[in-house]
Enzyme design. Structure first.
Site, PDB file in Angstrom:
ATOM      1  CG  HIS A  19      -2.358   0.231   0.938  1.00  0.00           C
ATOM      2  ND1 HIS A  19      -2.903   0.212  -0.332  1.00  0.00           N
ATOM      3  CD2 HIS A  19      -3.389   0.510   1.769  1.00  0.00           C
ATOM      4  CE1 HIS A  19      -4.210   0.462  -0.244  1.00  0.00           C
ATOM      5  NE2 HIS A  19      -4.531   0.653   1.008  1.00  0.00           N
ATOM      6  CG  ASP A  91      -1.695   0.366  -3.427  1.00  0.00           C
ATOM      7  OD1 ASP A  91      -2.481  -0.565  -3.163  1.00  0.00           O
ATOM      8  OD2 ASP A  91      -1.828   1.506  -2.926  1.00  0.00           O
TER       9      ASP A  91
END
Length: 195
Positions: A19, A91
């Site tokens: 993340h 991401d």
């Protein structure tokens, strides 16, 4: 002026997780620009400099991923930039590790950080660089997966991807979105690391 916002979660426990790829790309840009991203402003960490002849603010929101829009909106209001000058790096689980996809607009695609950003900016029309982190295993919860770290093999691939994403950001700013999309979207992913 451009704001380049790399999304992630603050704190040691989240460093180098899937993340946090946005933070990793910002670190590379900051290093290339010779600046520090350590000024506490706009609910984030900022650094100002020049990239390809353009004034740039590098931003790492410190609000946690799901509230990223608060930080980006605060910076956009302060610097009076339009949404076309807000470049977001984050991401994407629908892309293979290391693969990039550049878009000029689009939905959140299930990404809570982008969902919050769209809510705060009031538009889906801002450029973005998505960095692939791979699809989650069927047995794993999505939240656990995006907060997991890369394997050793993936890590080498991601280091290359971060450099490519930083190159993509520079190209968007200097040559425009179209050129960057043509150059980077055709590539499957970063080169596979040699065994």
């Amino acid at each position: 002026m451009y704001i380049i916002a790399g999304l992630g979660n603050p704190g040691k426990q989240y460093e180098n997780t899937r993340h946090n790829v946005g933070f990793g790309v910002i670190d590379i840009l900051a290093d290339r620009m010779g600046i520090c991203v350590d000024e506490k402003k706009h609910k984030g960490l900022c650094g100002r400099g020049v990239l390809k002849g353009q004034k740039v603010v590098l931003l790492k929101p410190q609000t946690f991923m799901n509230l990223s829009g608060e930080s980006v909106r605060a910076a956009a209001d302060f610097y009076k930039v339009d949404q076309e000058q807000i470049l977001v790096i984050y991401d994407d689980v629908s892309l293979e590790p290391g693969q990039l996809r550049i878009r000029g607009k689009g939905s959140a695609g299930g990404h809570n950080g982008i969902k919050n950003l769209i809510a705060h900016l009031g538009t889906q029309e801002f450029p973005r660089v998505k960095v692939g982190v791979g699809e989650k295993p069927k047995s794993m919860d999505l939240a656990d997966y995006v907060l997991s770290r890369f394997s050793k093999g993936e890590q080498e691939l991601m280091e290359e991807a971060f450099k490519n994403a930083a190159d993509a950001a520079a190209m968007i700013i200097s040559q425009g979105l179209e050129d960057a999309m043509n150059h980077f979207n055709g590539k499957r992913k970063a080169e596979e690391p040699r065994k």
